[in-house]
Design a protein around this motif. Structure first.
Motif, PDB file in Angstrom:
ATOM      1  N   ALA A  92       0.807  -1.212   0.000  1.00 33.68           N
ATOM      2  CA  ALA A  92       0.000   0.000   0.000  1.00 33.68           C
ATOM      3  C   ALA A  92       0.845   1.269   0.000  1.00 33.68           C
ATOM      4  O   ALA A  92       0.471   2.267  -0.626  1.00 33.68           O
ATOM      5  CB  ALA A  92      -0.937  -0.010   1.202  1.00 33.68           C
ATOM      6  N   ALA A  93       1.967   1.245   0.703  1.00 33.61           N
ATOM      7  CA  ALA A  93       2.814   2.443   0.780  1.00 33.61           C
ATOM      8  C   ALA A  93       3.387   2.806  -0.582  1.00 33.61           C
ATOM      9  O   ALA A  93       3.375   3.977  -0.988  1.00 33.61           O
ATOM     10  CB  ALA A  93       3.936   2.217   1.792  1.00 33.61           C
ATOM     11  N   LYS A  94       3.889   1.806  -1.307  1.00 35.66           N
ATOM     12  CA  LYS A  94       4.435   2.072  -2.638  1.00 35.66           C
ATOM     13  C   LYS A  94       3.321   2.451  -3.613  1.00 35.66           C
ATOM     14  O   LYS A  94       3.523   3.299  -4.489  1.00 35.66           O
ATOM     15  CB  LYS A  94       5.204   0.851  -3.139  1.00 35.66           C
ATOM     16  CG  LYS A  94       6.534   0.628  -2.431  1.00 35.66           C
ATOM     17  CD  LYS A  94       7.305  -0.531  -3.044  1.00 35.66           C
ATOM     18  CE  LYS A  94       8.652  -0.719  -2.355  1.00 35.66           C
ATOM     19  NZ  LYS A  94       9.414  -1.854  -2.922  1.00 35.66           N
ATOM     20  N   ALA A  95       2.164   1.829  -3.474  1.00 37.90           N
ATOM     21  CA  ALA A  95       1.032   2.166  -4.338  1.00 37.90           C
ATOM     22  C   ALA A  95       0.624   3.622  -4.119  1.00 37.90           C
ATOM     23  O   ALA A  95       0.283   4.334  -5.062  1.00 37.90           O
ATOM     24  CB  ALA A  95      -0.149   1.242  -4.060  1.00 37.90           C
ATOM     25  N   GLN A  96       0.675   4.068  -2.885  1.00 35.85           N
ATOM     26  CA  GLN A  96       0.351   5.453  -2.572  1.00 35.85           C
ATOM     27  C   GLN A  96       1.323   6.409  -3.271  1.00 35.85           C
ATOM     28  O   GLN A  96       0.906   7.413  -3.864  1.00 35.85           O
ATOM     29  CB  GLN A  96       0.396   5.678  -1.063  1.00 35.85           C
ATOM     30  CG  GLN A  96       0.005   7.082  -0.634  1.00 35.85           C
ATOM     31  CD  GLN A  96       0.118   7.272   0.864  1.00 35.85           C
ATOM     32  OE1 GLN A  96       1.129   6.918   1.471  1.00 35.85           O
ATOM     33  NE2 GLN A  96      -0.924   7.831   1.477  1.00 35.85           N
ATOM     34  N   ALA A 133      -6.655   8.654  -8.948  1.00 35.88           N
ATOM     35  CA  ALA A 133      -5.300   8.571  -8.410  1.00 35.88           C
ATOM     36  C   ALA A 133      -5.178   9.350  -7.105  1.00 35.88           C
ATOM     37  O   ALA A 133      -4.472   8.925  -6.174  1.00 35.88           O
ATOM     38  CB  ALA A 133      -4.291   9.071  -9.431  1.00 35.88           C
ATOM     39  N   SER A 134      -5.861  10.477  -7.011  1.00 38.65           N
ATOM     40  CA  SER A 134      -5.830  11.275  -5.784  1.00 38.65           C
ATOM     41  C   SER A 134      -6.435  10.506  -4.615  1.00 38.65           C
ATOM     42  O   SER A 134      -5.935  10.573  -3.484  1.00 38.65           O
ATOM     43  CB  SER A 134      -6.583  12.595  -5.984  1.00 38.65           C
ATOM     44  OG  SER A 134      -5.922  13.422  -6.917  1.00 38.65           O
ATOM     45  N   LYS A 135      -7.526   9.788  -4.881  1.00 37.35           N
ATOM     46  CA  LYS A 135      -8.157   8.980  -3.839  1.00 37.35           C
ATOM     47  C   LYS A 135      -7.204   7.887  -3.352  1.00 37.35           C
ATOM     48  O   LYS A 135      -7.115   7.604  -2.154  1.00 37.35           O
ATOM     49  CB  LYS A 135      -9.448   8.358  -4.359  1.00 37.35           C
ATOM     50  CG  LYS A 135     -10.570   9.358  -4.620  1.00 37.35           C
ATOM     51  CD  LYS A 135     -11.060   9.971  -3.324  1.00 37.35           C
ATOM     52  CE  LYS A 135     -12.259  10.874  -3.569  1.00 37.35           C
ATOM     53  NZ  LYS A 135     -12.756  11.500  -2.318  1.00 37.35           N
ATOM     54  N   ILE A 136      -6.501   7.257  -4.291  1.00 36.00           N
ATOM     55  CA  ILE A 136      -5.544   6.214  -3.925  1.00 36.00           C
ATOM     56  C   ILE A 136      -4.397   6.818  -3.124  1.00 36.00           C
ATOM     57  O   ILE A 136      -3.911   6.234  -2.153  1.00 36.00           O
ATOM     58  CB  ILE A 136      -5.016   5.497  -5.183  1.00 36.00           C
ATOM     59  CG1 ILE A 136      -6.160   4.756  -5.887  1.00 36.00           C
ATOM     60  CG2 ILE A 136      -3.896   4.514  -4.834  1.00 36.00           C
ATOM     61  CD1 ILE A 136      -5.780   4.156  -7.221  1.00 36.00           C
ATOM     62  N   ALA A 137      -3.976   8.009  -3.524  1.00 36.17           N
ATOM     63  CA  ALA A 137      -2.860   8.677  -2.858  1.00 36.17           C
ATOM     64  C   ALA A 137      -3.205   9.128  -1.438  1.00 36.17           C
ATOM     65  O   ALA A 137      -2.311   9.348  -0.616  1.00 36.17           O
ATOM     66  CB  ALA A 137      -2.402   9.879  -3.675  1.00 36.17           C
ATOM     67  N   GLU A 138      -4.482   9.237  -1.150  1.00 33.24           N
ATOM     68  CA  GLU A 138      -4.913   9.700   0.166  1.00 33.24           C
ATOM     69  C   GLU A 138      -4.929   8.593   1.206  1.00 33.24           C
ATOM     70  O   GLU A 138      -5.099   8.872   2.400  1.00 33.24           O
ATOM     71  CB  GLU A 138      -6.326  10.305   0.068  1.00 33.24           C
ATOM     72  CG  GLU A 138      -6.396  11.620  -0.686  1.00 33.24           C
ATOM     73  CD  GLU A 138      -7.830  12.065  -0.928  1.00 33.24           C
ATOM     74  OE1 GLU A 138      -8.750  11.336  -0.488  1.00 33.24           O
ATOM     75  OE2 GLU A 138      -8.024  13.121  -1.543  1.00 33.24           O
ATOM     76  N   SER A 139      -4.779   7.345   0.770  1.00 34.97           N
ATOM     77  CA  SER A 139      -4.958   6.229   1.693  1.00 34.97           C
ATOM     78  C   SER A 139      -3.814   5.215   1.621  1.00 34.97           C
ATOM     79  O   SER A 139      -3.163   5.065   0.589  1.00 34.97           O
ATOM     80  CB  SER A 139      -6.276   5.512   1.370  1.00 34.97           C
ATOM     81  OG  SER A 139      -6.464   4.394   2.209  1.00 34.97           O
ATOM     82  N   ALA A 144      -9.290   0.275   0.157  1.00 37.07           N
ATOM     83  CA  ALA A 144      -9.698   1.597  -0.323  1.00 37.07           C
ATOM     84  C   ALA A 144      -8.977   1.940  -1.622  1.00 37.07           C
ATOM     85  O   ALA A 144      -9.582   2.472  -2.565  1.00 37.07           O
ATOM     86  CB  ALA A 144      -9.405   2.649   0.743  1.00 37.07           C
ATOM     87  N   GLN A 145      -7.690   1.650  -1.681  1.00 37.86           N
ATOM     88  CA  GLN A 145      -6.923   1.923  -2.899  1.00 37.86           C
ATOM     89  C   GLN A 145      -7.480   1.135  -4.082  1.00 37.86           C
ATOM     90  O   GLN A 145      -7.684   1.675  -5.172  1.00 37.86           O
ATOM     91  CB  GLN A 145      -5.454   1.564  -2.674  1.00 37.86           C
ATOM     92  CG  GLN A 145      -4.729   2.495  -1.718  1.00 37.86           C
ATOM     93  CD  GLN A 145      -3.297   2.050  -1.472  1.00 37.86           C
ATOM     94  OE1 GLN A 145      -2.948   0.879  -1.603  1.00 37.86           O
ATOM     95  NE2 GLN A 145      -2.449   3.003  -1.113  1.00 37.86           N
ATOM     96  N   ALA A 178     -13.856  -9.019  -8.562  1.00 40.22           N
ATOM     97  CA  ALA A 178     -13.421  -7.756  -7.951  1.00 40.22           C
ATOM     98  C   ALA A 178     -14.620  -6.868  -7.634  1.00 40.22           C
ATOM     99  O   ALA A 178     -15.710  -7.059  -8.188  1.00 40.22           O
ATOM    100  CB  ALA A 178     -12.468  -7.024  -8.891  1.00 40.22           C
ATOM    101  N   ASN A 179     -14.406  -5.912  -6.741  1.00 35.64           N
ATOM    102  CA  ASN A 179     -15.457  -4.943  -6.394  1.00 35.64           C
ATOM    103  C   ASN A 179     -16.758  -5.629  -5.996  1.00 35.64           C
ATOM    104  O   ASN A 179     -17.827  -5.352  -6.552  1.00 35.64           O
ATOM    105  CB  ASN A 179     -15.689  -3.978  -7.565  1.00 35.64           C
ATOM    106  CG  ASN A 179     -14.454  -3.172  -7.891  1.00 35.64           C
ATOM    107  OD1 ASN A 179     -13.757  -2.715  -6.994  1.00 35.64           O
ATOM    108  ND2 ASN A 179     -14.155  -3.015  -9.180  1.00 35.64           N
ATOM    109  N   ASP A 180     -16.635  -6.558  -5.029  1.00 33.81           N
ATOM    110  CA  ASP A 180     -17.813  -7.284  -4.519  1.00 33.81           C
ATOM    111  C   ASP A 180     -18.569  -7.995  -5.626  1.00 33.81           C
ATOM    112  O   ASP A 180     -19.797  -7.913  -5.718  1.00 33.81           O
ATOM    113  CB  ASP A 180     -18.748  -6.324  -3.775  1.00 33.81           C
ATOM    114  CG  ASP A 180     -18.111  -5.750  -2.519  1.00 33.81           C
ATOM    115  OD1 ASP A 180     -17.332  -6.474  -1.863  1.00 33.81           O
ATOM    116  OD2 ASP A 180     -18.370  -4.582  -2.203  1.00 33.81           O
TER     117      ASP A 180
END
Length: 214
Positions: A92-96, A133-139, A144-145, A178-180
């Motif tokens: 998650a950290a690298k994805a952010q 991308a902003s949403k992914i970068a926030e978490s 959530a990503q 994916a996505n439920d």
């Protein structure tokens, strides 16, 4: 006594149903889930390719557009592919960090030289790229990503196809779980399935749905 036995049987049957339902936690290891996972993993391992000419994402043809736009969109794709790989790795950290790079790359795309519908198309898709991308970068929460990957993937692929910005062959891949269980797409530079929605939990679940060659 019969009523008690009947209620016990019904309760046991209900419990068995709940344990084997698709909606249970992906980490449960019931036989039903194992078989379900094997079924979806068997859908594609890179050797199952879509029909020749199959199109999932429809785009206008702006490939004749000159200027730096193509190279700038290619920069988005490069950062996207790193993001996808890190979601596969469940990092998650690298994805952010990758998501932040995507936003930066999208902001550098110069649409001032585009005209009419070309400009509108680019602005709309770039807006979607930056939004997701902003949403992914926030978490730093993987779930959530991953929930924003669908929009990011479609917008990135549309930009790439529309302006002919692919520096390499790209595979538009899909996982039905994916996505439920609504399904989700992603882009890859490799035809072999490596699922960014589930990582190691369901690494090979998915199929190639469209191929775009440079």
């Amino acid at each position: 006594m019969k009523n008690i036995m009947k209620k016990t049987f019904v309760a046991a049957a209900l419990a068995a149903f709940v344990l084997t339902s698709c909606g249970e936690n992906k980490q449960e290891t019931t036989t039903a889930e194992t078989e379900n996972m094997e079924h979806h993993e068997g859908m594609a391992h890179g050797d199952a390719m879509p029909a020749e000419g199959k199109v999932v994402v429809e785009t206008p043809d702006y490939t004749s557009v000159a200027g730096p736009v193509k190279d700038q969109i290619t920069a988005i794709v490069d950062s996207y592919l790193k993001l996808k790989d890190n979601l596969v790795a469940s990092d998650a950290a690298k994805a952010q960090a990758d998501a932040k790079a995507i936003v930066a790359a999208a902001e550098k795309v110069d649409v001032s030289g585009l005209q009419g519908e070309q400009k509108t198309f680019a602005e709309e898709r770039l807006g979607e790229v930056k939004q997701a991308a902003s949403k992914i970068a926030e978490s730093t929460d993987l779930a959530a990503q991953r929930s924003h990957l669908e929009l990011l993937s479609e917008a990135t692929f549309a930009l790439t196809k529309g302006f002919g910005a692919a520096g390499q062959t790209l595979y538009y891949q899909h996982c039905p779980m994916a996505n439920d269980d609504k399904g989700g797409y992603w882009l890859s530079s490799n035809e072999e399935i490596r699922n960014p929605y589930f990582g190691d939990a369901m690494l090979k679940c998915g199929s190639n749905e469209e191929v775009y060659k440079k």
